[in-house]
Every structure is written in structure tokens, then in C-alpha cells.
Write a protein that holds these residues in place. Sequence first.
Motif, PDB file in Angstrom:
ATOM      1  N   HIS A  49      -0.040   4.490  -2.109  1.00 37.00           N
ATOM      2  CA  HIS A  49      -1.237   5.283  -1.803  1.00 37.00           C
ATOM      3  C   HIS A  49      -0.955   6.262  -0.670  1.00 37.00           C
ATOM      4  O   HIS A  49      -0.250   5.921   0.281  1.00 37.00           O
ATOM      5  CB  HIS A  49      -2.397   4.363  -1.392  1.00 37.00           C
ATOM      6  CG  HIS A  49      -2.748   3.357  -2.426  1.00 37.00           C
ATOM      7  ND1 HIS A  49      -3.389   3.676  -3.590  1.00 37.00           N
ATOM      8  CD2 HIS A  49      -2.529   2.019  -2.472  1.00 37.00           C
ATOM      9  CE1 HIS A  49      -3.566   2.580  -4.317  1.00 37.00           C
ATOM     10  NE2 HIS A  49      -3.044   1.558  -3.655  1.00 37.00           N
ATOM     11  N   THR A  82      -8.708   1.108   1.075  1.00 35.03           N
ATOM     12  CA  THR A  82      -9.102  -0.019   0.235  1.00 35.03           C
ATOM     13  C   THR A  82      -7.947  -1.010   0.099  1.00 35.03           C
ATOM     14  O   THR A  82      -8.140  -2.229   0.223  1.00 35.03           O
ATOM     15  CB  THR A  82      -9.558   0.474  -1.158  1.00 35.03           C
ATOM     16  OG1 THR A  82     -10.688   1.325  -0.981  1.00 35.03           O
ATOM     17  CG2 THR A  82      -9.916  -0.675  -2.075  1.00 35.03           C
ATOM     18  N   CYS A  83      -6.754  -0.486  -0.132  1.00 35.83           N
ATOM     19  CA  CYS A  83      -5.578  -1.346  -0.240  1.00 35.83           C
ATOM     20  C   CYS A  83      -5.349  -2.094   1.078  1.00 35.83           C
ATOM     21  O   CYS A  83      -5.121  -3.305   1.082  1.00 35.83           O
ATOM     22  CB  CYS A  83      -4.354  -0.506  -0.595  1.00 35.83           C
ATOM     23  SG  CYS A  83      -2.841  -1.486  -0.756  1.00 35.83           S
ATOM     24  N   GLY A 105      -7.507  -2.846   3.272  1.00 38.12           N
ATOM     25  CA  GLY A 105      -8.558  -3.849   3.413  1.00 38.12           C
ATOM     26  C   GLY A 105      -8.164  -5.157   2.737  1.00 38.12           C
ATOM     27  O   GLY A 105      -8.411  -6.247   3.261  1.00 38.12           O
ATOM     28  N   GLY A 106      -7.524  -5.064   1.578  1.00 42.53           N
ATOM     29  CA  GLY A 106      -7.049  -6.264   0.888  1.00 42.53           C
ATOM     30  C   GLY A 106      -5.930  -6.950   1.642  1.00 42.53           C
ATOM     31  O   GLY A 106      -5.893  -8.180   1.757  1.00 42.53           O
ATOM     32  N   GLU A 118     -10.119   4.972   9.131  1.00 42.89           N
ATOM     33  CA  GLU A 118     -10.263   3.623   8.581  1.00 42.89           C
ATOM     34  C   GLU A 118      -8.893   3.000   8.313  1.00 42.89           C
ATOM     35  O   GLU A 118      -8.661   1.840   8.622  1.00 42.89           O
ATOM     36  CB  GLU A 118     -11.108   3.647   7.305  1.00 42.89           C
ATOM     37  CG  GLU A 118     -11.381   2.289   6.719  1.00 42.89           C
ATOM     38  CD  GLU A 118     -12.248   1.379   7.586  1.00 42.89           C
ATOM     39  OE1 GLU A 118     -12.437   0.221   7.173  1.00 42.89           O
ATOM     40  OE2 GLU A 118     -12.740   1.788   8.652  1.00 42.89           O
ATOM     41  N   SER A 119      -7.978   3.769   7.771  1.00 39.72           N
ATOM     42  CA  SER A 119      -6.616   3.275   7.549  1.00 39.72           C
ATOM     43  C   SER A 119      -5.953   2.920   8.877  1.00 39.72           C
ATOM     44  O   SER A 119      -5.260   1.907   8.984  1.00 39.72           O
ATOM     45  CB  SER A 119      -5.776   4.316   6.808  1.00 39.72           C
ATOM     46  OG  SER A 119      -6.170   4.439   5.467  1.00 39.72           O
ATOM     47  N   ASP A 173      -9.023   7.151   0.813  1.00 40.66           N
ATOM     48  CA  ASP A 173      -9.905   6.014   0.541  1.00 40.66           C
ATOM     49  C   ASP A 173      -9.156   4.900  -0.194  1.00 40.66           C
ATOM     50  O   ASP A 173      -9.364   3.719   0.094  1.00 40.66           O
ATOM     51  CB  ASP A 173     -11.125   6.454  -0.276  1.00 40.66           C
ATOM     52  CG  ASP A 173     -12.109   7.286   0.530  1.00 40.66           C
ATOM     53  OD1 ASP A 173     -12.022   7.291   1.784  1.00 40.66           O
ATOM     54  OD2 ASP A 173     -12.971   7.947  -0.094  1.00 40.66           O
ATOM     55  N   ASP A 174      -8.297   5.279  -1.143  1.00 40.31           N
ATOM     56  CA  ASP A 174      -7.511   4.268  -1.868  1.00 40.31           C
ATOM     57  C   ASP A 174      -6.593   3.505  -0.908  1.00 40.31           C
ATOM     58  O   ASP A 174      -6.419   2.294  -1.039  1.00 40.31           O
ATOM     59  CB  ASP A 174      -6.678   4.914  -2.975  1.00 40.31           C
ATOM     60  CG  ASP A 174      -7.519   5.361  -4.162  1.00 40.31           C
ATOM     61  OD1 ASP A 174      -8.677   4.905  -4.290  1.00 40.31           O
ATOM     62  OD2 ASP A 174      -7.011   6.167  -4.961  1.00 40.31           O
ATOM     63  N   CYS A 200       0.795  -1.227   0.000  1.00 37.15           N
ATOM     64  CA  CYS A 200       0.000   0.000   0.000  1.00 37.15           C
ATOM     65  C   CYS A 200       0.832   1.283   0.000  1.00 37.15           C
ATOM     66  O   CYS A 200       0.276   2.375   0.138  1.00 37.15           O
ATOM     67  CB  CYS A 200      -0.940   0.000   1.207  1.00 37.15           C
ATOM     68  SG  CYS A 200      -2.052  -1.422   1.225  1.00 37.15           S
TER      69      CYS A 200
END
Length: 158
Positions: free
Chosen positions: A55, A64-65, A67-68, A123-124, A60-61, A52
Motif C-alpha cells: 500500500h 487500514t492495513c 490498523g490490522g 493516521e498512518s 487510507d488503504d 502493508c
Amino acid sequence: MKYMPLVVALAAAPALAETPIAEDKILVLACLETMETGTTWPQCVELMFQPCVSHEVGTDDHATCLGGVRKEWSETVTTLQDEVIEAVTSAGSSELLDLMGQWTGYVVQKCQEVAVSKPNGAESARLGCEISELAGLSGEFAACLEGRSQAGYCEFKE
């Protein structure tokens, strides 16, 4: 030779080599294992979050990363936990499952507090916290499988 201690650690971790775990996860586990003898926490964090780095943190990106990455670490924990449950006594398996229930609640609470403390990029922050916890748990399961754990549940079947 920034990660030379990892090469040494990988050679000493035969149980992980036989486990269907992604190489990048094995590198992180080796880094964590050798923190007191050659690697540092920042090196391990760099490896843990490598997917990640392109980013911007907190976007948000980025979330999302992460999260994966969290999903991959969760799968690693499940793989290793299944192997531990298969290898240990039934009493050890029961104890482990009880501990996992407690651990999950602890991580949710801890990482939610981390998120609250970071209003920008919450979130991150939460996902990063969960990833580090999952990596640490994976390391504990690997230590059990390799016979290095002192955990009560890690008693192998005869």
C-alpha cells in the motif's frame, strides 16, 4: 542470508517458541533483540511493517492495513502481559499494571505528536508509531519471561 542473525536469535529464545505468538511477530522480536549484534533498525522496520508494503504510505488503504497490524501487536502484548502477570510475584504484577497505565498515556501522547507532525498520512504515522511501541513492549515482556529483564516487576514466584 539477510536475516541469518534472526535464525540464531530464534534458536536462543525458547520462551517465545512456547508462547502462542504469530511467527511474524517472533521474527520482529528476534530482530529487535539482535540489533546490537547483527540486525539493524531498518531490517526490523521492514519486518514489522511487511504486511502493508503493498500500500502507498499515507493512503487510507495503508492506514487500514496498519490498523490490522496494530491490532495483532496489541493482542501479542496482551498475551505476553498475561504470561508475565502469571509468572511474577503479586507485587511485580501490581507494579506492572501501574506501569502499563503510565505507558499507555505516554504512547498516546507521543504517537499523537508524531501524527500532528505529518499532515499527509497522519493516521498512518500514528499507527506506525503505536506499532513500534507495541513491538518494543512485547520485546520487554519476552525478555522478562526468558529471565533477561532487569525490570523491577520481573521477579518470579518461588
